[in-house]
Design a protein around this motif. Sequence first.
Motif, PDB file in Angstrom:
ATOM      1  N   GLY A   1       0.769  -1.232   0.000  1.00  0.00           N
ATOM      2  CA  GLY A   1       0.000   0.000   0.000  1.00  0.00           C
ATOM      3  C   GLY A   1       0.800   1.281   0.000  1.00  0.00           C
ATOM      4  O   GLY A   1       0.222   2.357  -0.099  1.00  0.00           O
ATOM      5  N   SER A   2       2.124   1.239   0.103  1.00  0.00           N
ATOM      6  CA  SER A   2       2.867   2.501   0.111  1.00  0.00           C
ATOM      7  C   SER A   2       4.284   2.255  -0.365  1.00  0.00           C
ATOM      8  O   SER A   2       4.798   1.128  -0.323  1.00  0.00           O
ATOM      9  N   LEU A   3       4.919   3.349  -0.821  1.00  0.00           N
ATOM     10  CA  LEU A   3       6.297   3.348  -1.286  1.00  0.00           C
ATOM     11  C   LEU A   3       6.961   4.613  -0.759  1.00  0.00           C
ATOM     12  O   LEU A   3       6.270   5.602  -0.436  1.00  0.00           O
TER      13      LEU A   3
ATOM     14  N   GLN B   1       8.575   8.174  -1.094  1.00  0.00           N
ATOM     15  CA  GLN B   1       8.085   9.231  -1.967  1.00  0.00           C
ATOM     16  C   GLN B   1       8.812   9.268  -3.292  1.00  0.00           C
ATOM     17  O   GLN B   1       8.200   9.424  -4.348  1.00  0.00           O
ATOM     18  N   GLU B   2      10.123   9.083  -3.265  1.00  0.00           N
ATOM     19  CA  GLU B   2      10.896   9.131  -4.510  1.00  0.00           C
ATOM     20  C   GLU B   2      10.483   8.010  -5.454  1.00  0.00           C
ATOM     21  O   GLU B   2      10.327   8.220  -6.661  1.00  0.00           O
ATOM     22  N   GLN B   3      10.279   6.808  -4.899  1.00  0.00           N
ATOM     23  CA  GLN B   3       9.877   5.682  -5.742  1.00  0.00           C
ATOM     24  C   GLN B   3       8.441   5.859  -6.241  1.00  0.00           C
ATOM     25  O   GLN B   3       8.118   5.501  -7.382  1.00  0.00           O
ATOM     26  N   GLU B   4       7.564   6.414  -5.408  1.00  0.00           N
ATOM     27  CA  GLU B   4       6.191   6.651  -5.864  1.00  0.00           C
ATOM     28  C   GLU B   4       6.150   7.691  -6.964  1.00  0.00           C
ATOM     29  O   GLU B   4       5.368   7.585  -7.918  1.00  0.00           O
ATOM     30  N   GLU B   5       6.985   8.701  -6.875  1.00  0.00           N
ATOM     31  CA  GLU B   5       7.061   9.697  -7.939  1.00  0.00           C
ATOM     32  C   GLU B   5       7.530   9.055  -9.242  1.00  0.00           C
ATOM     33  O   GLU B   5       7.021   9.375 -10.326  1.00  0.00           O
ATOM     34  N   GLY B   6       8.509   8.156  -9.148  1.00  0.00           N
ATOM     35  CA  GLY B   6       8.958   7.473 -10.361  1.00  0.00           C
ATOM     36  C   GLY B   6       7.861   6.620 -10.973  1.00  0.00           C
ATOM     37  O   GLY B   6       7.702   6.570 -12.207  1.00  0.00           O
ATOM     38  N   LEU B   7       7.090   5.927 -10.110  1.00  0.00           N
ATOM     39  CA  LEU B   7       5.976   5.126 -10.619  1.00  0.00           C
ATOM     40  C   LEU B   7       4.925   6.020 -11.261  1.00  0.00           C
ATOM     41  O   LEU B   7       4.380   5.695 -12.325  1.00  0.00           O
ATOM     42  N   ALA B   8       4.623   7.151 -10.638  1.00  0.00           N
ATOM     43  CA  ALA B   8       3.644   8.072 -11.209  1.00  0.00           C
ATOM     44  C   ALA B   8       4.112   8.599 -12.556  1.00  0.00           C
ATOM     45  O   ALA B   8       3.322   8.735 -13.503  1.00  0.00           O
ATOM     46  N   ASP B   9       5.403   8.892 -12.675  1.00  0.00           N
ATOM     47  CA  ASP B   9       5.938   9.359 -13.960  1.00  0.00           C
ATOM     48  C   ASP B   9       5.788   8.286 -15.030  1.00  0.00           C
ATOM     49  O   ASP B   9       5.473   8.587 -16.193  1.00  0.00           O
TER      50      ASP B   9
ATOM     51  N   GLN C   1      -5.304   5.487  -9.696  1.00  0.00           N
ATOM     52  CA  GLN C   1      -5.393   6.942  -9.605  1.00  0.00           C
ATOM     53  C   GLN C   1      -5.753   7.432  -8.201  1.00  0.00           C
ATOM     54  O   GLN C   1      -5.122   8.351  -7.684  1.00  0.00           O
ATOM     55  N   PRO C   2      -6.722   6.831  -7.488  1.00  0.00           N
ATOM     56  CA  PRO C   2      -7.036   7.338  -6.140  1.00  0.00           C
ATOM     57  C   PRO C   2      -5.992   6.955  -5.087  1.00  0.00           C
ATOM     58  O   PRO C   2      -6.031   7.472  -3.973  1.00  0.00           O
ATOM     59  N   SER C   3      -5.058   6.039  -5.411  1.00  0.00           N
ATOM     60  CA  SER C   3      -4.132   5.522  -4.405  1.00  0.00           C
ATOM     61  C   SER C   3      -2.879   6.366  -4.258  1.00  0.00           C
ATOM     62  O   SER C   3      -2.133   6.200  -3.294  1.00  0.00           O
ATOM     63  N   PHE C   4      -2.615   7.250  -5.221  1.00  0.00           N
ATOM     64  CA  PHE C   4      -1.366   8.008  -5.206  1.00  0.00           C
ATOM     65  C   PHE C   4      -1.519   9.295  -4.401  1.00  0.00           C
ATOM     66  O   PHE C   4      -2.531   9.997  -4.517  1.00  0.00           O
ATOM     67  N   GLU C   5      -0.525   9.564  -3.597  1.00  0.00           N
ATOM     68  CA  GLU C   5      -0.468  10.874  -2.958  1.00  0.00           C
ATOM     69  C   GLU C   5      -0.090  11.939  -3.977  1.00  0.00           C
ATOM     70  O   GLU C   5      -0.530  13.069  -3.926  1.00  0.00           O
TER      71      GLU C   5
END
Length: 1116
Positions: free
Chosen positions: A420-422, A424-432, A477-481
Amino acid sequence: MSTLLEIKSSVLRQVQVCPSFRRRTEEEPASGSADPPEPTAGAWKPGDGVEFFAQMRLILKKGEGRQGLPCPEVLLRSSSPAPAEPVDPSRGLRTLSQEEVDMLYEEALYTVLHRAGTMGPDQVDDEEALLSYLQQVFGTGPEEHAVAVERVKKAKAPTYALKVSVMRAKNLLAKDPNGFSDPYCMLGILPASGAVREPSPHKEQRFSFRKGSKRGGPLPAKCIQVTEVKSSTLNPVWKEHFLFEIEDVGTDQLHLDIWDHDDDVSLVEACRKLNEVIGLKGVSRYFKQIVKSARANGTAGPTEDHTDDFLGCLNIPVRRDTNMSQRGRSGFLSYLLLLNRLLQFEHRAEEPNSSSWRGELSGPAATVLCLHGAQSNLSALQLAVLHWQVSSRHHQTRTLDYGYLLGLLEDLQAHWEEAGSLPQEQEEGLADSFSAFSEFGLQLLRQLRDYFPATNSTAVYRLELLLKCLGKLQLFQPSFEICPFETELNMDIAAALKRGNREWFDKLLNTQSPREQPGPQRLAGLIKLADTIYEDLQSCYGIYASLFHSIIKVDFFTLTFRQLERLVAEEAWVLTEELSPKMTLEVALGLFELYLTLADIQRFWSSIPGRDSRSLALAGIHAPFLPAVKLWLQVLRDQTKWRLQGAVDVDTLEPMDASSKHSSSAATASLCFSHIQELWACLAWPDPAQAQTLGTQLSQDLCEAALFYTELLRKKVDAQPGAAGEAVSEPLCVVLNDVELLRKAAGQALRGLAWPEGAAGLEGTLPRPLLSCTQALDEDLQREARTVTAHLTSKMVGDVRKYVQHVSLSPDSIQNDEAVAPLLKYLDEKLALLNASLVKENLNRVLEALWELLLQAILQALGANRDVSADFYGRFHFTLEALVNFFHAEGQGLPLESLRDGSYKRLEEELRLHQCSTRECIEQYYLDKLKQRSMEHNRFGRLSVRCHYEAAEQRLAVEVLHAADLLPLDANGLSDPFVIVELGPPHLFPLVRSQRTQVKSRTLHPVYDELFYFSVPAEACRRRGACVLFTVMDHDWLSTNDFAGEAALGLGSVGGVARPQVGGSARASQPVTLHLRRPRAQVRSALRMLEGRPNKEAQEFVKRLRELEKYMEADP
């Protein structure tokens, strides 16, 4: 009786069995080209109409595929590879510098050289093989490779750790009185430095954390950890994870105990505080507390009763002393770069089906990645994220299978729901990566028709997988900060589709119908554009719509239809407005074809349940096309006549082939009418009033063309030289078949020209103008068929009369069947020829005409022979019955009802009368008068009488009361009527004379009230044919009296004749009103029979009637 009585035409028996001709519309019969007459001035003249109807067939063929909603099975016609998708090397991960490549190479070598644990069955455990594989991946020479390996070996050795997951236990011992336990696990590392004995070959080495264990020294505090206590269960589930530092991978061991917790003191907290104790004394003190907290019988029984199988894995994180780690690069980023390098190496561009590659890595690649992930302590979620990021970027530089990408997203979704979480840097990469992939997918959807054509099943399947990938992105889409999308993804997809539709339309418009071209030139291109749009809308509905709606909830069909329909409507409105002042025949034809396609687009929308075409931009588009349609229908009328003229000119009046009995021109005419009907159905003019005008004119033109064709056939057959002595003319038979085929085709075409009559029209009924036109044409063609039939049978008149005469002249010594045999043989031969040449309907027509011809020939033969024997008439009666059986043919020929009607009744009556005696004929004469009574009307007036029989006096009382509405036979418009009363037949009443009333001057409604008596026996009044005859005459003083009418009353119905009158008088009986009439044919036929008889009784009766007939005039 002779077997000739059973002669039936074998040909006739097959009439009902033979199938009728069916119109074949697959192809028009080939016909040579002939120069037609010059058309009228201003008419469009493409040859003899062949080119015009060829173009019409193309229009109809185009509309054949537009019936009903499309099926995916019809649209998906190809399974070839999908078109190549656009790739851009710049969309992948950035290119590494040489220094970074060398650092990544060392990282990979370090992973292999310091691997630990056991490899899986699909992984490679050969160090040399792994190093050789990495050398190939990075393209390093042997010397450089050896130097790099040596440099990595001299680097600082890694520190290992063991990652342990305690999952569950099953079927533990029950240690509490309630039948359960409160289990927990205590686990730790047995270090290599401990004085642990080697395992005995006879007994398994055991160790326990409880007091009294003398198999080794106390464990270091950092090596012991404990799980939570699970209360009251024998099947505990923990799912807890622990990390232990280990010194020696080869000798250190993991040990685990399962205990039942019974003390009030928190044993878990006590065990966890071991990590805070320094020194062996503190450790010993804590272990004593642990032992005290155990149950008294906790040491009883073998150790295996208190342990469960260990479920976990050995993971070795490495804290590296390499250039990569010194520069601060994390294991996450290193894995990403290494995976990208391996994917590029594994996915070779020279593979023929590189777009279907599903990321299958070789054994060495999978091994290296597995080792690196474990050594970097990457979670399952991080690994899933890395594989998606690298593969989705790689896909944009070199196409992958969308099924592989979808699998990566599904794996990522599963791990995301657990973790359920990563960071922040890794989540930003996934979002990109999500944003980049969605942008790439939207670019493909904008060019949907190029990269995913609806006719290619492979491309459509790739589209389905792409949409599923985009649908998965919506779930994240709703899961990303940090949201990777500015708007909802399905809104972006709808916007991309709209933009793609507009770009596709503009491209087609600029290619096929540029606005800078003149109107007539643009028209042809706009027709192609409209056809292309219709085909595209079919694909949207049959293929794309279900995919977009079911996967990403986008109504692609409605979106596309509304947009394209509005665009093409705008172009059509502008073009028709420009061309209206320049209307020519060629322009009218083009506008007509364009309108048909636009109408098909409207009907396509209306055919979908719940859709209303009134809201479309094309609603009302028919109005500017009306002048072009009217002009085109005029051209159609002229071209139809030219086509029929050309077809008849080259027609040889011979059957087209063995399976048909009509000529080539009839097939052409039938096909022309069929095309006209189908085009009218395609036209489907929406305005009822205008549709009635157009339909009425078209139906009249079609009727005119049909009659024009029959006239051409008549002239053609008249110009044919006839064969001498040929009784059955093959050209006439072909013409008769042509007329019948034309009648059916024209009738069907006219019924297909029905137009909507609004609310007042009844469904299923033809409009009144069309119905009258259809009936009139059918009557005309039926009359034409009868004319040709009469012409055909007229060639047989001489032979028929000859064979009938043979029957009449045959001597009495010849049997009847022998006398009629030549006639039946002749008929059988001719009907065999007719059956081979005529269709069923025409054969029936010929049979009916031939039957009438035979009856007339027999009647003529009877009239030519007077004063012959009764055997003569008996032979003709036999002949008549034989002919009935022959033409009926056991139900396969003409029905008995039609055979025994009309002239047959007259002939049968004459034959019966010829066989009667003179008195029987006279009786029949009076019986016919009595039968005639019910068939007459009030044309000649009425006469009221009253009759009864007085048995005592043996006399018949006849009272003439009055008459009404008599014919005016004098110049003053009136008459001077009187009534003659007589009894008949004369041989029943030989002594009775006729009586007459007084003359009533100048009246048409005379009143007589006169009573007459006739002394006759009752028995004579009951005889067959006995009647009283009333003859009304007009008295003339200077000339003979005029006949006004007559009436007869049968004596059998008079009161007192059948039985004596009981009571009452003559005037007590009810009056009878008789309708006056003139003698008809059936009455005069008996008279003709008597005229031919030489006996005195017949001649006297005829003489007396002739005197009466002198007063009769022709019917007014």
